[in-house]
Structure formats: C-alpha cells, structure tokens
Design a protein around this motif. Structure first.
Motif, PDB file in Angstrom:
ATOM      1  N   ARG A  77       9.472   9.459 -11.760  1.00  0.00           N
ATOM      2  CA  ARG A  77      10.093  10.756 -11.512  1.00  0.00           C
ATOM      3  C   ARG A  77       9.707  11.737 -12.607  1.00  0.00           C
ATOM      4  NH1 ARG A  77      14.611   7.149 -10.016  1.00  0.00           N
ATOM      5  NH2 ARG A  77      15.145   7.616  -7.855  1.00  0.00           N
ATOM      6  N   ARG A  78       9.836  12.986 -12.277  1.00  0.00           N
ATOM      7  CA  ARG A  78       9.607  14.068 -13.226  1.00  0.00           C
ATOM      8  C   ARG A  78      10.951  14.597 -13.704  1.00  0.00           C
ATOM      9  NH1 ARG A  78       7.438  19.449 -10.753  1.00  0.00           N
ATOM     10  NH2 ARG A  78       8.528  20.757 -12.206  1.00  0.00           N
ATOM     11  N   TRP A  79      11.037  14.959 -14.968  1.00  0.00           N
ATOM     12  CA  TRP A  79      12.245  15.608 -15.478  1.00  0.00           C
ATOM     13  C   TRP A  79      12.272  17.024 -14.912  1.00  0.00           C
ATOM     14  CZ3 TRP A  79      12.326  19.752 -19.183  1.00  0.00           C
ATOM     15  CH2 TRP A  79      13.622  20.173 -19.509  1.00  0.00           C
ATOM     16  N   LEU A  80      13.397  17.371 -14.255  1.00  0.00           N
ATOM     17  CA  LEU A  80      13.528  18.683 -13.623  1.00  0.00           C
ATOM     18  C   LEU A  80      14.470  19.620 -14.351  1.00  0.00           C
ATOM     19  CD1 LEU A  80      13.765  17.608  -9.877  1.00  0.00           C
ATOM     20  CD2 LEU A  80      11.738  18.307 -11.164  1.00  0.00           C
ATOM     21  N   GLY A  81      15.414  19.064 -15.123  1.00  0.00           N
ATOM     22  CA  GLY A  81      16.367  19.920 -15.821  1.00  0.00           C
ATOM     23  C   GLY A  81      17.608  19.181 -16.241  1.00  0.00           C
ATOM     24  N   PHE A  82      18.675  19.944 -16.452  1.00  0.00           N
ATOM     25  CA  PHE A  82      19.946  19.425 -16.950  1.00  0.00           C
ATOM     26  C   PHE A  82      21.057  19.644 -15.938  1.00  0.00           C
ATOM     27  CE2 PHE A  82      17.629  20.587 -20.824  1.00  0.00           C
ATOM     28  CZ  PHE A  82      17.791  19.436 -21.589  1.00  0.00           C
ATOM     29  N   ALA A  83      22.089  18.823 -16.042  1.00  0.00           N
ATOM     30  CA  ALA A  83      23.336  19.044 -15.311  1.00  0.00           C
ATOM     31  C   ALA A  83      24.463  18.978 -16.331  1.00  0.00           C
ATOM     32  CB  ALA A  83      23.546  17.976 -14.250  1.00  0.00           C
ATOM     33  N   HIS A  84      25.478  19.810 -16.127  1.00  0.00           N
ATOM     34  CA  HIS A  84      26.677  19.710 -16.945  1.00  0.00           C
ATOM     35  C   HIS A  84      27.879  20.147 -16.128  1.00  0.00           C
ATOM     36  CE1 HIS A  84      26.098  24.052 -17.802  1.00  0.00           C
ATOM     37  NE2 HIS A  84      27.367  24.071 -18.169  1.00  0.00           N
ATOM     38  N   GLY A  85      29.058  19.875 -16.636  1.00  0.00           N
ATOM     39  CA  GLY A  85      30.271  20.137 -15.892  1.00  0.00           C
ATOM     40  C   GLY A  85      31.159  21.179 -16.522  1.00  0.00           C
ATOM     41  N   HIS A  86      31.892  21.858 -15.654  1.00  0.00           N
ATOM     42  CA  HIS A  86      32.942  22.785 -16.062  1.00  0.00           C
ATOM     43  C   HIS A  86      34.252  22.253 -15.464  1.00  0.00           C
ATOM     44  CE1 HIS A  86      30.281  26.642 -16.697  1.00  0.00           C
ATOM     45  NE2 HIS A  86      29.975  25.669 -17.536  1.00  0.00           N
ATOM     46  N   PRO A  87      34.943  21.349 -16.168  1.00  0.00           N
ATOM     47  CA  PRO A  87      36.133  20.728 -15.587  1.00  0.00           C
ATOM     48  C   PRO A  87      37.238  21.711 -15.213  1.00  0.00           C
ATOM     49  CG  PRO A  87      35.484  19.600 -17.593  1.00  0.00           C
ATOM     50  CD  PRO A  87      34.608  20.791 -17.471  1.00  0.00           C
ATOM     51  N   THR A  88      37.350  22.818 -15.943  1.00  0.00           N
ATOM     52  CA  THR A  88      38.438  23.764 -15.677  1.00  0.00           C
ATOM     53  C   THR A  88      37.931  25.161 -15.332  1.00  0.00           C
ATOM     54  OG1 THR A  88      38.630  24.320 -18.021  1.00  0.00           O
ATOM     55  CG2 THR A  88      40.017  22.517 -17.207  1.00  0.00           C
ATOM     56  N   ALA A  89      36.658  25.305 -15.084  1.00  0.00           N
ATOM     57  CA  ALA A  89      36.087  26.625 -14.802  1.00  0.00           C
ATOM     58  C   ALA A  89      35.120  26.523 -13.627  1.00  0.00           C
ATOM     59  CB  ALA A  89      35.360  27.156 -16.037  1.00  0.00           C
ATOM     60  N   PRO A  90      34.831  27.640 -12.979  1.00  0.00           N
ATOM     61  CA  PRO A  90      33.882  27.625 -11.864  1.00  0.00           C
ATOM     62  C   PRO A  90      32.480  27.195 -12.307  1.00  0.00           C
ATOM     63  CG  PRO A  90      35.112  29.685 -11.914  1.00  0.00           C
ATOM     64  CD  PRO A  90      35.425  28.963 -13.191  1.00  0.00           C
ATOM     65  N   ALA A  91      31.686  26.780 -11.346  1.00  0.00           N
ATOM     66  CA  ALA A  91      30.315  26.325 -11.595  1.00  0.00           C
ATOM     67  C   ALA A  91      29.383  27.524 -11.743  1.00  0.00           C
ATOM     68  CB  ALA A  91      29.864  25.413 -10.470  1.00  0.00           C
ATOM     69  N   VAL A  92      29.699  28.350 -12.713  1.00  0.00           N
ATOM     70  CA  VAL A  92      28.953  29.569 -13.015  1.00  0.00           C
ATOM     71  C   VAL A  92      28.616  29.521 -14.509  1.00  0.00           C
ATOM     72  CG1 VAL A  92      29.104  32.091 -13.103  1.00  0.00           C
ATOM     73  CG2 VAL A  92      30.163  30.837 -11.229  1.00  0.00           C
ATOM     74  N   VAL A 110      28.572  21.722 -12.280  1.00  0.00           N
ATOM     75  CA  VAL A 110      29.550  21.186 -11.344  1.00  0.00           C
ATOM     76  C   VAL A 110      30.933  21.536 -11.850  1.00  0.00           C
ATOM     77  CG1 VAL A 110      30.394  19.113 -10.195  1.00  0.00           C
ATOM     78  CG2 VAL A 110      28.003  19.251 -10.883  1.00  0.00           C
ATOM     79  N   GLY A 111      31.816  22.033 -10.967  1.00  0.00           N
ATOM     80  CA  GLY A 111      33.181  22.305 -11.379  1.00  0.00           C
ATOM     81  C   GLY A 111      33.879  23.248 -10.417  1.00  0.00           C
ATOM     82  N   PRO A 112      35.129  23.470 -10.634  1.00  0.00           N
ATOM     83  CA  PRO A 112      36.045  22.718 -11.494  1.00  0.00           C
ATOM     84  C   PRO A 112      36.613  21.490 -10.777  1.00  0.00           C
ATOM     85  CG  PRO A 112      37.196  24.606 -10.569  1.00  0.00           C
ATOM     86  CD  PRO A 112      35.761  24.661 -10.065  1.00  0.00           C
ATOM     87  N   CYS A 113      37.320  20.659 -11.541  1.00  0.00           N
ATOM     88  CA  CYS A 113      37.872  19.411 -11.000  1.00  0.00           C
ATOM     89  C   CYS A 113      38.883  19.655  -9.890  1.00  0.00           C
ATOM     90  CB  CYS A 113      38.562  18.606 -12.114  1.00  0.00           C
ATOM     91  SG  CYS A 113      37.450  17.843 -13.289  1.00  0.00           S
ATOM     92  N   ASP A 114      39.680  20.701 -10.012  1.00  0.00           N
ATOM     93  CA  ASP A 114      40.807  20.884  -9.099  1.00  0.00           C
ATOM     94  C   ASP A 114      40.467  21.617  -7.801  1.00  0.00           C
ATOM     95  OD1 ASP A 114      40.457  23.425 -10.067  1.00  0.00           O
ATOM     96  OD2 ASP A 114      42.521  23.699 -10.717  1.00  0.00           O
TER      97      ASP A 114
END
Length: 143
Positions: A77-92, A110-114
């Motif tokens: 596979r090729r490295w395409l980028g990063f992923a991270h989470g916003h548990p309490t904020a929108p995925a912006v 990715v986010g938020p959890c709720d």
C-alpha cells in the motif's frame, strides 16, 4: 489531488472505534491504500500513539510514523495521509489542524462521538484547505 476518497466499511468502522476508544483525547493514525488523480481508495488505517499533550491535539512521533509507513509499503500500500478524531467537536479542521496539515496528503477527521461520528476528508494545497468527497467503496455517501 483527489476529488473523491473511497472508504470500505471496515475502515470507517475502525476509525469510529478509534475515536470512541481514545475519547476524550484525539486519536491519530495513518491512512494507506492506492490512488492517483481524482479517485483515491483508503483501504487501511494504522492507529498510532498520540504524542500530543492535552485532549484537543494530535502529534505523531517520527519513529512511529516511519514504522507505520514502512508497514504500509510492506503490505503493498501507499501512504495516503493521516486520520484523527474530534471526540467533542465536528469533523471540521480546527485552526491548529490547518496549521499542522501536511500538503499533498489526505487528512481525515472523525467526530464527534455523540452524533454518529461523521467522517470528512480534506486536502491542503498551499495555504488553501478544501474538502474531498467521501464515499463508501461501493460508491454511496458515507454518513
């Protein structure tokens, strides 16, 4: 520069699990797959330890990045980028995210959890950050 990022259901599920497992901290990991031009397929997510202090930031240690990137290559596979989470904020992207985004790679949030943990992707081209359409590997929109 991708116009669309295709994500198999298993990768979306892994990203959401990482979000919930790390909460209230942000998670971080590498995205791998294939793609050139307008359509990229993200078929791997490798979670990494979050080296940042605090709950609303992420950082990757250089050695962890190098090991994960080598693992992706070993899988073909090729490295395409990063992923991270916003548990309490929108995925912006936050201002901190935009400042830290590497140009030329996909940035998934990715986010938020709720609220169902939305998956959104972005691309930095110079100072501009634009959203990349996210689709399931079968072609429909990812909620």
């Amino acid at each position: 520069m991708p116009e669309t990022a295709l994500f198999p259901e298993a990768v979306v599920a892994a990203l959401r699990r990482a979000l919930h497992a790390a909460a209230p901290r942000e998670f971080v990991g590498l995205l791998g797959g294939s793609g050139d031009g307008a359509k990229w397929t993200v078929d791997a997510f490798l979670p990494l330890p979050n080296a940042a202090r605090g709950v609303d930031a992420f950082a990757v240690a250089p050695a962890a990045f190098a090991a994960a990137e080598a693992e992706l290559r070993a899988q073909g596979r090729r490295w395409l980028g990063f992923a991270h989470g916003h548990p309490t904020a929108p995925a912006v992207p936050s201002q901190r995210d935009v400042a830290a985004f590497w140009p030329g790679c996909l940035q998934a949030i990715v986010g938020p959890c709720d609220s169902g943990a939305a998956l959104r992707c972005y691309w930095r081209d110079g100072a501009a950050v634009r959203e990349v359409a996210v689709r399931a590997a079968r072609g429909e929109a990812v909620a």
